[in-house]
Design an enzyme around this catalytic site. Structure first.
Site, PDB file in Angstrom:
ATOM      1  N   ASP A  47       0.832  -1.209   0.000  1.00 38.92           N
ATOM      2  CA  ASP A  47       0.000   0.000   0.000  1.00 38.92           C
ATOM      3  C   ASP A  47       0.871   1.266   0.000  1.00 38.92           C
ATOM      4  O   ASP A  47       0.346   2.388  -0.041  1.00 38.92           O
ATOM      5  CB  ASP A  47      -1.039  -0.010   1.135  1.00 38.92           C
ATOM      6  CG  ASP A  47      -0.426  -0.096   2.520  1.00 38.92           C
ATOM      7  OD1 ASP A  47       0.812  -0.079   2.638  1.00 38.92           O
ATOM      8  OD2 ASP A  47      -1.204  -0.187   3.496  1.00 38.92           O
ATOM      9  N   ASP A  86      -1.046  -6.410  -0.559  1.00 44.58           N
ATOM     10  CA  ASP A  86      -1.289  -5.788   0.736  1.00 44.58           C
ATOM     11  C   ASP A  86      -2.782  -5.558   0.918  1.00 44.58           C
ATOM     12  O   ASP A  86      -3.468  -5.139  -0.023  1.00 44.58           O
ATOM     13  CB  ASP A  86      -0.594  -4.410   0.746  1.00 44.58           C
ATOM     14  CG  ASP A  86       0.235  -4.183   1.986  1.00 44.58           C
ATOM     15  OD1 ASP A  86       0.190  -5.031   2.899  1.00 44.58           O
ATOM     16  OD2 ASP A  86       0.943  -3.159   2.031  1.00 44.58           O
ATOM     17  N   LYS A 116      -0.963  -9.671   2.661  1.00 43.53           N
ATOM     18  CA  LYS A 116      -0.242  -9.200   3.851  1.00 43.53           C
ATOM     19  C   LYS A 116      -1.164  -8.261   4.608  1.00 43.53           C
ATOM     20  O   LYS A 116      -1.905  -7.481   3.989  1.00 43.53           O
ATOM     21  CB  LYS A 116       1.048  -8.468   3.455  1.00 43.53           C
ATOM     22  CG  LYS A 116       1.775  -7.858   4.668  1.00 43.53           C
ATOM     23  CD  LYS A 116       3.142  -7.311   4.322  1.00 43.53           C
ATOM     24  CE  LYS A 116       3.122  -5.898   3.777  1.00 43.53           C
ATOM     25  NZ  LYS A 116       2.498  -4.899   4.670  1.00 43.53           N
ATOM     26  N   GLU A 118      -1.409  -5.822   8.483  1.00 45.11           N
ATOM     27  CA  GLU A 118      -0.653  -5.271   9.610  1.00 45.11           C
ATOM     28  C   GLU A 118      -1.280  -5.688  10.942  1.00 45.11           C
ATOM     29  O   GLU A 118      -2.506  -5.722  11.055  1.00 45.11           O
ATOM     30  CB  GLU A 118      -0.619  -3.735   9.519  1.00 45.11           C
ATOM     31  CG  GLU A 118       0.141  -3.234   8.320  1.00 45.11           C
ATOM     32  CD  GLU A 118       0.187  -1.701   8.219  1.00 45.11           C
ATOM     33  OE1 GLU A 118      -0.234  -1.001   9.177  1.00 45.11           O
ATOM     34  OE2 GLU A 118       0.653  -1.218   7.175  1.00 45.11           O
ATOM     35  N   GLU A 185       9.167  -4.255  10.566  1.00 46.34           N
ATOM     36  CA  GLU A 185       9.535  -2.942  10.031  1.00 46.34           C
ATOM     37  C   GLU A 185      10.048  -2.016  11.137  1.00 46.34           C
ATOM     38  O   GLU A 185       9.378  -1.845  12.175  1.00 46.34           O
ATOM     39  CB  GLU A 185       8.318  -2.303   9.323  1.00 46.34           C
ATOM     40  CG  GLU A 185       8.639  -0.922   8.767  1.00 46.34           C
ATOM     41  CD  GLU A 185       7.627  -0.391   7.755  1.00 46.34           C
ATOM     42  OE1 GLU A 185       6.682  -1.106   7.395  1.00 46.34           O
ATOM     43  OE2 GLU A 185       7.815   0.772   7.342  1.00 46.34           O
TER      44      GLU A 185
HETATM   45  O1  KIV Z   1       3.335  -1.282   1.650  1.00 45.13           O
HETATM   46  C1  KIV Z   1       4.518  -1.663   1.604  1.00 45.13           C
HETATM   47  O2  KIV Z   1       5.239  -1.424   0.629  1.00 45.13           O
HETATM   48  C2  KIV Z   1       5.029  -2.402   2.746  1.00 45.13           C
HETATM   49  C3  KIV Z   1       6.509  -2.618   2.828  1.00 45.13           C
HETATM   50  C4  KIV Z   1       7.162  -1.356   3.247  1.00 45.13           C
HETATM   51  C5  KIV Z   1       6.847  -3.749   3.711  1.00 45.13           C
HETATM   52  O3  KIV Z   1       4.285  -2.780   3.601  1.00 45.13           O
END
Ligand code: KIV
Length: 278
Positions: A47, A86, A116, A118, A185
């Site tokens: 994202d 994401d 992915k 968070e 991160e």
């Molecule tokens: O959104 C993204 O690019 C990320 C990376 C920084 C791990 O979550």
């Protein structure tokens, strides 16, 4: 999919064998094709799209449709790399049913192999449900940019002993819930090292030191393409912003001075009927 393509179970196998995993972000087919050709193991349609491509101030404005659109493009460009999409802000926090529907679209319509999201223990029910229905999940701990307002900025995380314990417990909980890897991160390298030793799934670091099982960078950062802010941990392997500005200036000057296009010899006129794919 090619038979030599990277698959979700390969991640754990890589950790077992002590082979590092190299990930980058990608947002379009051309970049995906080039980074895939370079041999990257996985491409994250992050994202960060919001900042480095769409010009937003943070990741919060990115929608499911944005990520879906760009995931489709990346899936068209990549052949070997595992594609991870994401989950944007509010696409998995409202309800588990919503999360399954939204993650399912990223797999079914976007062509991603995994998603992915968070968070640690607060999102465990979602992680479990996604894994139960066959959607591989990569976790993301430490700095979580979707919580930027709550944290008050993009600040290094897990700097206090109680935060370290929480991060390691979260990493453990994500593994128990079925996550196949976890991004760490902006955490100190000794914290990343401890988390990496505590879990059986690979840790993928960004600003988390060298001892994670793999690394990820925003491709626009490592290529020197997004030059508004360069995070201190980023190594710029190229300076594409300078190359683009230089090429742009040369072209503009050539057009203004009448040097481009060059006059054609009369014999070559009409010789090349096919002028390109557009
Ligand atoms: O959104 C993204 O690019 C990320 C990376 C920084 C791990 O979550």
């Amino acid at each position: 999919m090619q038979h030599d393509s990277i698959r979700v179970p390969d991640f754990k196998e890589r950790k077992r064998r002590g082979e590092k995993i190299a990930m980058l972000t990608a947002y379009d087919a051309t970049m995906a094709r080039l980074l895939d050709r370079a041999g990257v193991d996985a491409l994250l349609v992050g994202d960060t799209l919001g900042m480095v491509v769409l010009g937003y101030e943070n990741t919060l404005s990115v929608t499911l449709d944005d990520i879906l659109h760009h995931t489709r493009a990346v899936a068209r460009g990549a052949r070997r790399a595992l594609i991870v999409a994401d989950m944007p802000f509010l696409t998995y926090q409202v309800s588990t049913a919503d999360a399954v529907r939204n993650a399912g679209r990223l797999i079914q319509e976007g062509g991603a192999a995994a998603v992915k999201l968070e968070g640690g223990r607060p999102v465990l029910d979602v992680v479990k449900r996604l894994v139960d229905v066959g959607i591989p999940v990569m976790g993301h701990l430490g700095l979580q940019p979707q919580s930027v307002h709550q944290v008050g900025g993009y600040l290094r995380q897990a700097t206090q002993p109680e935060d370290v314990d929480r991060l390691i417990a979260d990493a453990h909980a994500l593994e128990e819930a079925g996550a196949f890897a976890v991004v760490l991160e902006a955490v100190p390298s000794d914290v990343a090292r401890a988390a990496t030793a505590h879990v059986g799934i690979p840790t993928i670091g960004i600003g988390a030191g060298p001892e994670c099982d793999g690394q990820i960078l925003v491709s626009y950062d490592m290529l020197g393409l997004f030059d508004e802010f360069v995070p201190p941990f980023v190594h710029q392997y190229a300076h594409l912003a300078d190359i683009i500005v230089g090429a742009g200036r040369a072209y503009i000057e050539d057009v203004r001075e009448g040097r481009y296009p060059k006059p054609r010899r009369p014999s070559s006129v009409g010789a090349d009927l096919k002028v390109g794919p557009y």
